[in-house]
Design a protein around this motif. Sequence first.
Motif, PDB file in Angstrom:
ATOM      1  N   ARG A   1       0.834  -1.208   0.000  1.00 15.96           N
ATOM      2  CA  ARG A   1       0.000   0.000   0.000  1.00 15.96           C
ATOM      3  C   ARG A   1       0.870   1.261   0.000  1.00 15.96           C
ATOM      4  O   ARG A   1       1.073   1.882  -1.030  1.00 15.96           O
ATOM      5  N   PHE A   2       1.352   1.612   1.178  1.00 10.78           N
ATOM      6  CA  PHE A   2       2.088   2.867   1.284  1.00 10.78           C
ATOM      7  C   PHE A   2       3.259   2.928   0.306  1.00 10.78           C
ATOM      8  O   PHE A   2       3.429   3.913  -0.422  1.00 10.78           O
ATOM      9  N   TYR A   3       4.074   1.867   0.270  1.00 12.87           N
ATOM     10  CA  TYR A   3       5.258   1.891  -0.591  1.00 12.87           C
ATOM     11  C   TYR A   3       4.883   1.985  -2.066  1.00 12.87           C
ATOM     12  O   TYR A   3       5.570   2.663  -2.838  1.00 12.87           O
ATOM     13  N   VAL A   4       3.809   1.332  -2.469  1.00 11.95           N
ATOM     14  CA  VAL A   4       3.381   1.385  -3.872  1.00 11.95           C
ATOM     15  C   VAL A   4       3.109   2.823  -4.285  1.00 11.95           C
ATOM     16  O   VAL A   4       3.533   3.278  -5.360  1.00 11.95           O
ATOM     17  N   TYR A   5       2.432   3.581  -3.420  1.00 13.62           N
ATOM     18  CA  TYR A   5       2.108   4.969  -3.734  1.00 13.62           C
ATOM     19  C   TYR A   5       3.356   5.846  -3.745  1.00 13.62           C
ATOM     20  O   TYR A   5       3.571   6.627  -4.684  1.00 13.62           O
ATOM     21  N   ILE A   6       4.174   5.724  -2.723  1.00 16.35           N
ATOM     22  CA  ILE A   6       5.338   6.602  -2.615  1.00 16.35           C
ATOM     23  C   ILE A   6       6.370   6.290  -3.688  1.00 16.35           C
ATOM     24  O   ILE A   6       7.009   7.198  -4.243  1.00 16.35           O
ATOM     25  N   SER A   7       6.556   5.024  -4.034  1.00 13.07           N
ATOM     26  CA  SER A   7       7.544   4.662  -5.053  1.00 13.07           C
ATOM     27  C   SER A   7       7.085   5.096  -6.444  1.00 13.07           C
ATOM     28  O   SER A   7       7.890   5.592  -7.244  1.00 13.07           O
ATOM     29  N   ASN A   8       5.790   4.925  -6.726  1.00  7.99           N
ATOM     30  CA  ASN A   8       5.273   5.375  -8.020  1.00  7.99           C
ATOM     31  C   ASN A   8       5.342   6.889  -8.150  1.00  7.99           C
ATOM     32  O   ASN A   8       5.666   7.417  -9.219  1.00  7.99           O
ATOM     33  N   PHE A   9       5.054   7.579  -7.059  1.00 11.32           N
ATOM     34  CA  PHE A   9       5.166   9.045  -7.069  1.00 11.32           C
ATOM     35  C   PHE A   9       6.602   9.472  -7.366  1.00 11.32           C
ATOM     36  O   PHE A   9       6.835  10.369  -8.183  1.00 11.32           O
ATOM     37  N   SER A  10       7.566   8.800  -6.719  1.00 12.64           N
ATOM     38  CA  SER A  10       8.975   9.143  -6.933  1.00 12.64           C
ATOM     39  C   SER A  10       9.396   8.883  -8.370  1.00 12.64           C
ATOM     40  O   SER A  10      10.120   9.683  -8.976  1.00 12.64           O
ATOM     41  N   ARG A  11       8.937   7.756  -8.932  1.00 13.85           N
ATOM     42  CA  ARG A  11       9.329   7.434 -10.304  1.00 13.85           C
ATOM     43  C   ARG A  11       8.674   8.385 -11.312  1.00 13.85           C
ATOM     44  O   ARG A  11       9.276   8.724 -12.332  1.00 13.85           O
ATOM     45  N   ILE A  12       7.458   8.810 -11.025  1.00 17.04           N
ATOM     46  CA  ILE A  12       6.810   9.808 -11.888  1.00 17.04           C
ATOM     47  C   ILE A  12       7.550  11.144 -11.790  1.00 17.04           C
ATOM     48  O   ILE A  12       7.784  11.826 -12.791  1.00 17.04           O
ATOM     49  N   LEU A  13       7.948  11.492 -10.578  1.00 16.36           N
ATOM     50  CA  LEU A  13       8.607  12.773 -10.333  1.00 16.36           C
ATOM     51  C   LEU A  13       9.988  12.855 -10.977  1.00 16.36           C
ATOM     52  O   LEU A  13      10.348  13.884 -11.575  1.00 16.36           O
ATOM     53  N   PHE A  14      10.749  11.767 -10.898  1.00 14.57           N
ATOM     54  CA  PHE A  14      12.138  11.805 -11.376  1.00 14.57           C
ATOM     55  C   PHE A  14      12.390  11.005 -12.656  1.00 14.57           C
ATOM     56  O   PHE A  14      13.425  11.182 -13.290  1.00 14.57           O
ATOM     57  N   GLY A  15      11.448  10.141 -13.030  1.00 17.23           N
ATOM     58  CA  GLY A  15      11.700   9.243 -14.142  1.00 17.23           C
ATOM     59  C   GLY A  15      11.914   9.928 -15.474  1.00 17.23           C
ATOM     60  O   GLY A  15      12.663   9.428 -16.316  1.00 17.23           O
ATOM     61  N   TRP A  16      11.271  11.061 -15.709  1.00 13.93           N
ATOM     62  CA  TRP A  16      11.376  11.749 -17.002  1.00 13.93           C
ATOM     63  C   TRP A  16      12.696  12.500 -17.161  1.00 13.93           C
ATOM     64  O   TRP A  16      13.087  12.862 -18.274  1.00 13.93           O
ATOM     65  N   ILE A  17      13.401  12.727 -16.055  1.00 12.69           N
ATOM     66  CA  ILE A  17      14.679  13.463 -16.113  1.00 12.69           C
ATOM     67  C   ILE A  17      15.748  12.526 -16.671  1.00 12.69           C
ATOM     68  O   ILE A  17      15.924  11.421 -16.171  1.00 12.69           O
TER      69      ILE A  17
ATOM     70  N   LEU B   1      19.920   0.679  -6.289  1.00 16.88           N
ATOM     71  CA  LEU B   1      18.692   1.465  -6.239  1.00 16.88           C
ATOM     72  C   LEU B   1      18.904   2.641  -5.290  1.00 16.88           C
ATOM     73  O   LEU B   1      19.347   2.454  -4.157  1.00 16.88           O
ATOM     74  N   ASN B   2      18.571   3.829  -5.758  1.00 18.04           N
ATOM     75  CA  ASN B   2      18.601   4.977  -4.856  1.00 18.04           C
ATOM     76  C   ASN B   2      17.288   4.983  -4.069  1.00 18.04           C
ATOM     77  O   ASN B   2      16.224   5.207  -4.648  1.00 18.04           O
ATOM     78  N   PRO B   3      17.343   4.716  -2.767  1.00 14.79           N
ATOM     79  CA  PRO B   3      16.101   4.578  -1.993  1.00 14.79           C
ATOM     80  C   PRO B   3      15.356   5.889  -1.800  1.00 14.79           C
ATOM     81  O   PRO B   3      14.170   5.881  -1.459  1.00 14.79           O
ATOM     82  N   PHE B   4      16.042   7.029  -2.035  1.00 16.36           N
ATOM     83  CA  PHE B   4      15.423   8.324  -1.786  1.00 16.36           C
ATOM     84  C   PHE B   4      14.693   8.876  -3.012  1.00 16.36           C
ATOM     85  O   PHE B   4      13.750   9.660  -2.877  1.00 16.36           O
ATOM     86  N   THR B   5      15.110   8.467  -4.203  1.00 20.39           N
ATOM     87  CA  THR B   5      14.454   8.919  -5.431  1.00 20.39           C
ATOM     88  C   THR B   5      13.803   7.771  -6.191  1.00 20.39           C
ATOM     89  O   THR B   5      13.130   7.995  -7.184  1.00 20.39           O
TER      90      THR B   5
END
Length: 358
Positions: free
Chosen positions: A36-52, A211-215
């Motif tokens: 639950r929690f990790y799925v949301y936070i990890s997807n948010f991080s990948r959306i936020l940084f993945g395009w860079i 894996l960078n755990p913060f991004t």
Amino acid sequence: MLNKKNILPVLLLVQIIILKIISFFPEWIERIYSNRFYVYISNFSRILFGWIPFSVGDLIYFIVGFFIIRWIFRKFKNRKLDKNQNWKTVSMEILSFLSVFYFLFHLLWATNYHRVPLFEKLHIQKEYSDADLLDFTKKLIVKTNEIHSRIVKNDSLKVVFPYAQQQVFADNIKGYSNLSKQYSFFKYENSSIKKSLISLPLTYMGFAGYLNPFTNEAQVNDMLPMPNFPTTAAHEMAHQLGYASESEANFIGYLASIRNDDLYYQYSGYSFALKYCLRNWKIRDEKVLEQLLPTIHPGILKNYDDSQKFWEQYETFIETGFKIFYDNFLKLNQQKDGLDSYSKFVDLMVNYYKTEKV
């Protein structure tokens, strides 16, 4: 009354105690955190940084490293300060930093170290006999030889990978898509896979990626021999899905590679798995290894030789030091075998294929 400067150091101790307690409840962690929690936070991080296009996580490490060095320089350049007071202040500041680091590390990813083990989720055993391993290794040799022949048409030729690294990142998602049709919990969304900006230092440290755990960026060493590249990237993608165990990430990365429709990715996965089985036999019984090697296509062994020569040219005391550090880090995080846990994915493979076709 607690001094404000001591709050974070005290919270570090509180965090350690809380984590130790909840580690006894892996089902709760699996249900509430990992799914639950990790799925949301990890997807948010990948959306936020993945395009860079570059690694934001590596850049953050550079910046944090710079400020740490500057802090050290400023703290110790003036030796006229009261030594007792100075060391007390410095110790509290270090503990405060570690407290924040520890909190973010576990909040954003590392609590996954305490989730339900993959062998339980897949309902497979943990133990196997030498006979089981030998049977599986022989089947794996046949399959790897078959894929090798379909690619190069000549047993003696090594496989030369034809794709660029960025294409590998895109194509690996196809392997995960195929895998998720059988196991929905391996579904991979919102890609954030990148070549590491610190690939050369990683090579000297003996690491193929991290894996960078913060991004939540999957970082891959872009200096790797290309036949190793797809499965290494798939391994880091497994970490992004919340599988912190190195053996589990190896296993999932292997499965995603061989489920790819492209033969080159299948070869990367099968040859990767076969290499670990051969290493296992080198430890268990070298006579068996000597009997197995002649049955493997020379071209496959040439690819192994290329990989070995690549790593040998970067072997230094730096690698030894970092591997000692990482070995202990893994042992502190629910992986009692340390670096040997990478090889433990052979346990998962052998038992998995007792009911599945290689």
